[in-house]
Scaffold this motif. Structure first.
Motif, PDB file in Angstrom:
ATOM      1  N   ALA A   1       0.839  -1.205   0.000  1.00 48.69           N
ATOM      2  CA  ALA A   1       0.000   0.000   0.000  1.00 48.69           C
ATOM      3  C   ALA A   1       0.874   1.256   0.000  1.00 48.69           C
ATOM      4  O   ALA A   1       0.540   2.260  -0.647  1.00 48.69           O
ATOM      5  CB  ALA A   1      -0.930  -0.003   1.203  1.00 48.69           C
ATOM      6  N   LEU A   2       1.990   1.186   0.686  1.00 45.46           N
ATOM      7  CA  LEU A   2       2.947   2.289   0.722  1.00 45.46           C
ATOM      8  C   LEU A   2       3.494   2.549  -0.689  1.00 45.46           C
ATOM      9  O   LEU A   2       3.515   3.699  -1.156  1.00 45.46           O
ATOM     10  CB  LEU A   2       4.078   1.929   1.682  1.00 45.46           C
ATOM     11  N   TYR A   3       3.913   1.493  -1.371  1.00 52.10           N
ATOM     12  CA  TYR A   3       4.426   1.631  -2.737  1.00 52.10           C
ATOM     13  C   TYR A   3       3.340   2.154  -3.679  1.00 52.10           C
ATOM     14  O   TYR A   3       3.627   2.945  -4.586  1.00 52.10           O
ATOM     15  CB  TYR A   3       4.988   0.307  -3.250  1.00 52.10           C
ATOM     16  N   ASP A   4       2.103   1.726  -3.461  1.00 49.35           N
ATOM     17  CA  ASP A   4       0.995   2.221  -4.283  1.00 49.35           C
ATOM     18  C   ASP A   4       0.799   3.720  -4.072  1.00 49.35           C
ATOM     19  O   ASP A   4       0.542   4.460  -5.031  1.00 49.35           O
ATOM     20  CB  ASP A   4      -0.298   1.473  -3.963  1.00 49.35           C
ATOM     21  N   GLN A   5       0.908   4.173  -2.808  1.00 48.11           N
ATOM     22  CA  GLN A   5       0.791   5.605  -2.501  1.00 48.11           C
ATOM     23  C   GLN A   5       1.932   6.398  -3.137  1.00 48.11           C
ATOM     24  O   GLN A   5       1.725   7.501  -3.645  1.00 48.11           O
ATOM     25  CB  GLN A   5       0.776   5.827  -0.985  1.00 48.11           C
ATOM     26  N   GLU A   6       3.117   5.804  -3.122  1.00 53.31           N
ATOM     27  CA  GLU A   6       4.260   6.460  -3.756  1.00 53.31           C
ATOM     28  C   GLU A   6       4.035   6.565  -5.271  1.00 53.31           C
ATOM     29  O   GLU A   6       4.227   7.623  -5.868  1.00 53.31           O
ATOM     30  CB  GLU A   6       5.546   5.687  -3.459  1.00 53.31           C
ATOM     31  N   LYS A   7       3.609   5.479  -5.884  1.00 52.94           N
ATOM     32  CA  LYS A   7       3.363   5.464  -7.332  1.00 52.94           C
ATOM     33  C   LYS A   7       2.290   6.480  -7.715  1.00 52.94           C
ATOM     34  O   LYS A   7       2.377   7.117  -8.767  1.00 52.94           O
ATOM     35  CB  LYS A   7       2.952   4.060  -7.769  1.00 52.94           C
ATOM     36  N   ALA A   8       1.296   6.649  -6.837  1.00 51.58           N
ATOM     37  CA  ALA A   8       0.205   7.589  -7.091  1.00 51.58           C
ATOM     38  C   ALA A   8       0.624   9.046  -6.876  1.00 51.58           C
ATOM     39  O   ALA A   8      -0.155   9.959  -7.174  1.00 51.58           O
ATOM     40  CB  ALA A   8      -0.984   7.249  -6.192  1.00 51.58           C
ATOM     41  N   GLY A   9       1.836   9.266  -6.373  1.00 44.52           N
ATOM     42  CA  GLY A   9       2.318  10.627  -6.170  1.00 44.52           C
ATOM     43  C   GLY A   9       1.894  11.249  -4.863  1.00 44.52           C
ATOM     44  O   GLY A   9       1.869  12.471  -4.722  1.00 44.52           O
ATOM     45  N   HIS A  10       1.597  10.414  -3.870  1.00 44.29           N
ATOM     46  CA  HIS A  10       1.186  10.918  -2.563  1.00 44.29           C
ATOM     47  C   HIS A  10       2.344  10.933  -1.574  1.00 44.29           C
ATOM     48  O   HIS A  10       2.280  11.641  -0.557  1.00 44.29           O
ATOM     49  CB  HIS A  10       0.059  10.061  -1.993  1.00 44.29           C
ATOM     50  N   LEU A  11       3.369  10.140  -1.826  1.00 40.75           N
ATOM     51  CA  LEU A  11       4.535  10.020  -0.949  1.00 40.75           C
ATOM     52  C   LEU A  11       5.798  10.013  -1.797  1.00 40.75           C
ATOM     53  O   LEU A  11       5.738   9.718  -2.990  1.00 40.75           O
ATOM     54  CB  LEU A  11       4.504   8.697  -0.156  1.00 40.75           C
ATOM     55  N   ILE A  12       6.925  10.295  -1.138  1.00 44.92           N
ATOM     56  CA  ILE A  12       8.207  10.163  -1.825  1.00 44.92           C
ATOM     57  C   ILE A  12       9.094   9.192  -1.062  1.00 44.92           C
ATOM     58  O   ILE A  12       8.949   9.014   0.147  1.00 44.92           O
ATOM     59  CB  ILE A  12       8.950  11.505  -1.980  1.00 44.92           C
ATOM     60  N   SER A  13       9.984   8.568  -1.806  1.00 43.77           N
ATOM     61  CA  SER A  13      11.078   7.817  -1.209  1.00 43.77           C
ATOM     62  C   SER A  13      12.344   8.314  -1.883  1.00 43.77           C
ATOM     63  O   SER A  13      12.293   8.882  -2.981  1.00 43.77           O
ATOM     64  CB  SER A  13      10.911   6.305  -1.409  1.00 43.77           C
ATOM     65  N   VAL A  14      13.462   8.137  -1.206  1.00 45.28           N
ATOM     66  CA  VAL A  14      14.736   8.637  -1.724  1.00 45.28           C
ATOM     67  C   VAL A  14      15.828   7.606  -1.485  1.00 45.28           C
ATOM     68  O   VAL A  14      15.679   6.712  -0.660  1.00 45.28           O
ATOM     69  CB  VAL A  14      15.129   9.978  -1.059  1.00 45.28           C
ATOM     70  N   LEU A  15      16.916   7.770  -2.223  1.00 45.04           N
ATOM     71  CA  LEU A  15      18.091   6.952  -1.962  1.00 45.04           C
ATOM     72  C   LEU A  15      18.847   7.585  -0.800  1.00 45.04           C
ATOM     73  O   LEU A  15      19.076   8.789  -0.808  1.00 45.04           O
ATOM     74  CB  LEU A  15      18.993   6.885  -3.197  1.00 45.04           C
ATOM     75  N   PRO A  16      19.209   6.797   0.197  1.00 45.81           N
ATOM     76  CA  PRO A  16      19.954   7.378   1.320  1.00 45.81           C
ATOM     77  C   PRO A  16      21.312   7.881   0.846  1.00 45.81           C
ATOM     78  O   PRO A  16      21.854   7.400  -0.146  1.00 45.81           O
ATOM     79  CB  PRO A  16      20.094   6.231   2.311  1.00 45.81           C
ATOM     80  N   SER A  17      21.857   8.851   1.579  1.00 46.00           N
ATOM     81  CA  SER A  17      23.144   9.420   1.176  1.00 46.00           C
ATOM     82  C   SER A  17      24.250   8.375   1.229  1.00 46.00           C
ATOM     83  O   SER A  17      25.159   8.393   0.434  1.00 46.00           O
ATOM     84  CB  SER A  17      23.500  10.616   2.054  1.00 46.00           C
ATOM     85  N   ILE A  18      24.162   7.465   2.159  1.00 42.09           N
ATOM     86  CA  ILE A  18      25.089   6.336   2.200  1.00 42.09           C
ATOM     87  C   ILE A  18      24.402   5.229   1.429  1.00 42.09           C
ATOM     88  O   ILE A  18      23.351   4.744   1.827  1.00 42.09           O
ATOM     89  CB  ILE A  18      25.374   5.894   3.655  1.00 42.09           C
ATOM     90  N   ARG A  19      24.954   4.838   0.335  1.00 43.34           N
ATOM     91  CA  ARG A  19      24.300   3.889  -0.574  1.00 43.34           C
ATOM     92  C   ARG A  19      24.095   2.514   0.061  1.00 43.34           C
ATOM     93  O   ARG A  19      24.740   1.549  -0.288  1.00 43.34           O
ATOM     94  CB  ARG A  19      25.104   3.756  -1.865  1.00 43.34           C
ATOM     95  N   GLU A  20      23.165   2.484   0.991  1.00 45.34           N
ATOM     96  CA  GLU A  20      22.750   1.213   1.574  1.00 45.34           C
ATOM     97  C   GLU A  20      21.745   0.603   0.611  1.00 45.34           C
ATOM     98  O   GLU A  20      21.415   1.193  -0.409  1.00 45.34           O
ATOM     99  CB  GLU A  20      22.147   1.461   2.953  1.00 45.34           C
ATOM    100  N   CYS A  21      21.245  -0.537   0.943  1.00 49.08           N
ATOM    101  CA  CYS A  21      20.318  -1.179   0.013  1.00 49.08           C
ATOM    102  C   CYS A  21      18.934  -0.535   0.098  1.00 49.08           C
ATOM    103  O   CYS A  21      18.403  -0.334   1.164  1.00 49.08           O
ATOM    104  CB  CYS A  21      20.251  -2.677   0.266  1.00 49.08           C
ATOM    105  N   GLY A  22      18.412  -0.205  -1.048  1.00 54.93           N
ATOM    106  CA  GLY A  22      17.036   0.247  -1.162  1.00 54.93           C
ATOM    107  C   GLY A  22      16.785   1.697  -0.837  1.00 54.93           C
ATOM    108  O   GLY A  22      17.640   2.429  -0.380  1.00 54.93           O
ATOM    109  N   ARG A  23      15.552   2.078  -1.099  1.00 51.79           N
ATOM    110  CA  ARG A  23      15.107   3.439  -0.871  1.00 51.79           C
ATOM    111  C   ARG A  23      14.545   3.560   0.536  1.00 51.79           C
ATOM    112  O   ARG A  23      14.185   2.574   1.154  1.00 51.79           O
ATOM    113  CB  ARG A  23      14.072   3.800  -1.923  1.00 51.79           C
ATOM    114  N   VAL A  24      14.453   4.800   0.994  1.00 49.41           N
ATOM    115  CA  VAL A  24      13.909   5.088   2.316  1.00 49.41           C
ATOM    116  C   VAL A  24      12.852   6.192   2.185  1.00 49.41           C
ATOM    117  O   VAL A  24      12.838   6.931   1.206  1.00 49.41           O
ATOM    118  CB  VAL A  24      15.018   5.507   3.310  1.00 49.41           C
ATOM    119  N   PHE A  25      11.999   6.274   3.173  1.00 56.17           N
ATOM    120  CA  PHE A  25      10.903   7.239   3.168  1.00 56.17           C
ATOM    121  C   PHE A  25      11.127   8.304   4.233  1.00 56.17           C
ATOM    122  O   PHE A  25      11.343   7.963   5.403  1.00 56.17           O
ATOM    123  CB  PHE A  25       9.569   6.530   3.431  1.00 56.17           C
ATOM    124  N   PRO A  26      11.077   9.589   3.853  1.00 56.65           N
ATOM    125  CA  PRO A  26      11.182  10.653   4.847  1.00 56.65           C
ATOM    126  C   PRO A  26       9.992  10.601   5.815  1.00 56.65           C
ATOM    127  O   PRO A  26       8.827  10.576   5.394  1.00 56.65           O
ATOM    128  CB  PRO A  26      11.167  11.934   4.011  1.00 56.65           C
TER     129      PRO A  26
END
Length: 135
Positions: free
Chosen positions: A26-51
């Motif tokens: 549901a979180l990914y669906d909200q992101e895809k719909a443009g309701h939330l953002i995720s970003v790549l962390p400054s330290i290139r750990e695995c995956g995206r993170v949500f503010p």
């Protein structure tokens, strides 16, 4: 400001979904719909993170969605928007974009703007920031 750490907290999808009392899908669906953002962390750990500020009830969600749409319309990664949100801007009286979206600014002139005018100022400032970031 005492909430500063919380405003800029980054959470992995599992933590964010739990805090929002929803599923990761549901979180990914909200992101895809443009309701939330995720970003790549400054330290290139695995995956995206949500503010984490996006979990706040006082979030101006309509303005946040408009800004997401603006950045997407320019083909820009949300990391550039995240940089804008964490930066202090003169147009906001020295407040960050997150503080504006959460109505946490100490600037009375900014707080007293009608919602449509505040949205114009926010989006114009975002446009200027996009131009600087991509020039």
């Amino acid at each position: 400001m005492s909430d500063r750490f919380d405003m800029f907290l980054l959470q992995d999808p599992c933590e964010f979904a739990q805090a929002m009392q929803t599923t990761e899908q549901a979180l990914y669906d909200q992101e895809k719909a443009g309701h939330l953002i995720s970003v790549l962390p400054s330290i290139r750990e695995c995956g995206r993170v949500f503010p984490g500020f996006q979990q706040r009830l006082q979030l101006n969600a309509a303005l946040h969605r408009k800004a997401i749409a603006l950045y997407r319309s320019r083909g820009l990664d949300m990391t550039i928007y995240w940089d804008f949100l964490r930066t202090r801007h003169a147009a906001f009286g020295g407040a960050t974009g997150v503080e504006v979206l959460l109505d946490l600014t100490d600037n009375s002139a900014l707080r007293e703007l009608p919602p449509h005018t505040l949205a114009e100022v926010f989006l114009e400032t975002a446009e200027e920031d996009m131009h600087r970031a991509t020039s």
